[in-house]
Scaffold this motif. Structure first.
Motif, PDB file in Angstrom:
ATOM      1  N   PHE A  90      63.229  16.674  64.577  1.00  0.00           N
ATOM      2  CA  PHE A  90      63.378  16.744  63.128  1.00  0.00           C
ATOM      3  C   PHE A  90      62.344  15.862  62.433  1.00  0.00           C
ATOM      4  O   PHE A  90      61.677  16.283  61.479  1.00  0.00           O
ATOM      5  N   TYR A  91      62.188  14.642  62.904  1.00  0.00           N
ATOM      6  CA  TYR A  91      61.229  13.722  62.283  1.00  0.00           C
ATOM      7  C   TYR A  91      59.802  14.252  62.408  1.00  0.00           C
ATOM      8  O   TYR A  91      59.002  14.174  61.461  1.00  0.00           O
ATOM      9  N   ILE A  92      59.478  14.773  63.587  1.00  0.00           N
ATOM     10  CA  ILE A  92      58.128  15.306  63.797  1.00  0.00           C
ATOM     11  C   ILE A  92      57.889  16.521  62.907  1.00  0.00           C
ATOM     12  O   ILE A  92      56.803  16.700  62.348  1.00  0.00           O
ATOM     13  N   SER A  93      58.918  17.368  62.755  1.00  0.00           N
ATOM     14  CA  SER A  93      58.780  18.577  61.940  1.00  0.00           C
ATOM     15  C   SER A  93      58.472  18.241  60.480  1.00  0.00           C
ATOM     16  O   SER A  93      57.689  18.929  59.820  1.00  0.00           O
ATOM     17  N   ILE A  94      59.101  17.185  59.984  1.00  0.00           N
ATOM     18  CA  ILE A  94      58.829  16.769  58.599  1.00  0.00           C
ATOM     19  C   ILE A  94      57.364  16.380  58.438  1.00  0.00           C
ATOM     20  O   ILE A  94      56.687  16.812  57.503  1.00  0.00           O
ATOM     21  N   GLY A  95      56.877  15.564  59.374  1.00  0.00           N
ATOM     22  CA  GLY A  95      55.469  15.164  59.327  1.00  0.00           C
ATOM     23  C   GLY A  95      54.532  16.341  59.494  1.00  0.00           C
ATOM     24  O   GLY A  95      53.502  16.425  58.820  1.00  0.00           O
ATOM     25  N   ALA A  96      54.898  17.272  60.391  1.00  0.00           N
ATOM     26  CA  ALA A  96      54.053  18.441  60.648  1.00  0.00           C
ATOM     27  C   ALA A  96      53.927  19.310  59.405  1.00  0.00           C
ATOM     28  O   ALA A  96      52.828  19.784  59.070  1.00  0.00           O
ATOM     29  N   MET A  97      55.044  19.539  58.699  1.00  0.00           N
ATOM     30  CA  MET A  97      54.983  20.358  57.502  1.00  0.00           C
ATOM     31  C   MET A  97      54.143  19.692  56.423  1.00  0.00           C
ATOM     32  O   MET A  97      53.360  20.358  55.728  1.00  0.00           O
ATOM     33  N   ALA A  98      54.281  18.381  56.282  1.00  0.00           N
ATOM     34  CA  ALA A  98      53.497  17.654  55.278  1.00  0.00           C
ATOM     35  C   ALA A  98      51.996  17.752  55.575  1.00  0.00           C
ATOM     36  O   ALA A  98      51.179  17.960  54.664  1.00  0.00           O
ATOM     37  N   ILE A  99      51.636  17.631  56.857  1.00  0.00           N
ATOM     38  CA  ILE A  99      50.219  17.711  57.243  1.00  0.00           C
ATOM     39  C   ILE A  99      49.659  19.101  56.984  1.00  0.00           C
ATOM     40  O   ILE A  99      48.549  19.259  56.453  1.00  0.00           O
ATOM     41  N   ARG A 100      50.408  20.151  57.350  1.00  0.00           N
ATOM     42  CA  ARG A 100      49.956  21.525  57.102  1.00  0.00           C
ATOM     43  C   ARG A 100      49.766  21.776  55.612  1.00  0.00           C
ATOM     44  O   ARG A 100      48.763  22.347  55.190  1.00  0.00           O
ATOM     45  N   LEU A 101      50.773  21.377  54.835  1.00  0.00           N
ATOM     46  CA  LEU A 101      50.721  21.608  53.389  1.00  0.00           C
ATOM     47  C   LEU A 101      49.527  20.898  52.762  1.00  0.00           C
ATOM     48  O   LEU A 101      48.770  21.494  51.976  1.00  0.00           O
ATOM     49  N   LEU A 102      49.341  19.655  53.121  1.00  0.00           N
ATOM     50  CA  LEU A 102      48.238  18.870  52.559  1.00  0.00           C
ATOM     51  C   LEU A 102      46.888  19.442  52.970  1.00  0.00           C
ATOM     52  O   LEU A 102      45.970  19.560  52.132  1.00  0.00           O
TER      53      LEU A 102
END
Length: 441
Positions: free
Chosen positions: A383-395
């Protein structure tokens, strides 16, 4: 003469060893089950490949783009419609608990689907406007049905996995693809419109899910509601942690669709849709089958021995080798076969596939192993990694939104790094869990 005899004996011994290796390879339950799933996936992929060139000549890129918007919304919501209780069906040591978890899964699926339909009906202007999907306004009821269909298919797959009905899972895939592609061909021949792609997708999922009920693999007779409450508490991590984790991860995967829809035309989204579908066919052919067998086999191994390292490493090694050929073919030849098979109107799709090939390969290496955290009961890490992953993709996509090529390059680079990091963290926690077992055992 002696030299010749020695060489003959040596050659014969090598041959015997090779035959024994091949025999042991096919005697492996993991390999046999993977091959069963691979057969169904291969046939369903063949149906997709054979019909897609006809479908691209019936429908426009704009039709594909509008369909992709519907598909992405439904996949994001349908993927969590059972609140991920369907994943728990594979895990129990007691077979009696399977019926209880099936009851919980279907109950949450029905409630979630109705709630989705209600929310979209009441707030469709805001939601569809935010997603730049106003074209779906006249088809809002289909969104709730689509969410239910996707959730039901996932539920059915896990019931079949629990019962080791790998042949039925293969049939499921063929039924889903046949219903989807067949419906799109038939309806598109008479009156091509993106809505027929939507209807065919929903029909394919419902058709495939029906096999579980036909086989009568679950029963809701004499259920004890106290046990239902106990299992809701025992598996509370699935709705509390795994559901938001899957939601964020699926949203992250569908983020390119929403970003392209936001900043580019429906035609470009349609080209991306085709690039994504074709890119995922060879990877999905092997990855999905391996993923399902890995989840069932790894769950069983962890229940019996508490050790996942061996099966994790062997699966990762197989994935790395199996994915190499499709990756290289896509990277080198994509523009040539896209223009030849799908026509000149779809020529840019080949370039998109070349750019996407890197992240598709690394996604292939991780996706089949992504349920490891569920088996370890450490869903919060994913879950924690997924949050970071989505933020990186979006940015990354937002920063490079000046052209579709720049956006896809940014997506490919960021996503590749994310999947490499995912595997490293997964490996770390498997080692950590093994070390803990050794010290406590």
């Amino acid at each position: 003469m002696l030299r010749f005899g020695y060489q003959s004996i040596l050659t014969f011994e090598i041959y015997v060893i090779f035959v024994q290796m091949i025999k042991q390879f096919f005697q492996s339950e993991f390999i046999r089950n993977t091959l069963k799933l691979l057969t169904g996936t291969a046939l369903s992929s063949a149906i997709g490949l054979l019909t897609l060139p006809i479908i691209t000549r019936l429908y426009t890129a704009e039709d594909f783009g509008n369909y992709q918007l519907f598909y992405s919304i439904v996949i994001v919501l349908g993927g969590v419609a059972c609140l991920k209780y369907e994943l728990a069906i594979v895990l129990p040591k007691k077979d009696d608990d399977v019926n209880y978890l099936a009851f919980i899964s279907l109950g949450t699926l029905g409630l979630f689907s109705m709630l989705t339909a209600l929310v979209f009906y009441l707030f469709q202007d805001f939601i569809l406007g935010f997603l730049n999907a106003e074209i779906l306004a006249d088809y809002v009821p289909l969104i709730g049905i689509g969410v239910f269909a996707v959730g039901l298919y996932q539920f059915g797959t896990n019931i079949l996995l629990r019962n080791k009905r790998f042949n039925d899972i293969s049939k499921n895939k063929i039924l889903m693809t046949g219903g989807n592609q067949g419906g799109a061909l038939l309806l598109g021949y008479f009156a091509p419109s993106f809505i027929w792609l939507v209807v065919s997708f929903v029909f394919g999922n419902l058709l495939a899910a029906s096999i579980v009920f036909y086989r009568k693999l679950i029963s809701f007779k004499d259920l004890d509601m106290d046990r239902v409450k106990e299992l809701l508490v025992i598996h509370k991590k699935f709705p509390l942690l795994n559901t938001p984790n899957i939601f964020i991860n699926t949203t992250s995967l569908q983020l390119p669709v929403f970003m392209i829809s936001k900043y580019f035309s429906a035609d470009i989204l349609g080209l991306f849709n085709l690039a994504s579908r074709v890119s995922m066919i060879p990877m999905g052919l092997m990855g999905t089958s391996i993923s399902q067998v890995y989840y069932q086999t790894a769950s069983q191994a962890y229940n019996e021995t508490g050790d996942l390292l061996g099966i994790y490493y062997r699966t990762l090694r197989k994935l790395a080798v199996l994915g190499l050929a499709p990756f290289l073919l896509m990277l080198i030849f994509a523009p040539y076969f896209v223009d030849l098979i799908f026509g000149e109107d779809w020529a840019d799709t080949g370039e998109y596939m070349q750019i996407m090939s890197f992240y598709v390969y690394f996604q292939f290496l991780y996706s089949p192993l992504s349920r490891t955290f569920i088996i370890l009961n450490r869903q919060e890490i994913g879950f924690y990694i997924s949050i970071g992953a989505m933020a990186i993709r979006l940015l990354s996509m937002y920063m490079f939104r000046d052209s579709i090529t720049e956006m896809l390059i940014a997506l490919s680079v960021s996503a590749s790094g994310i999947y490499i990091f995912y595997n490293l963290v997964t490996y770390h926690y498997i080692l950590r869990e093994k070390s803990k077992k050794l010290h406590t055992g």
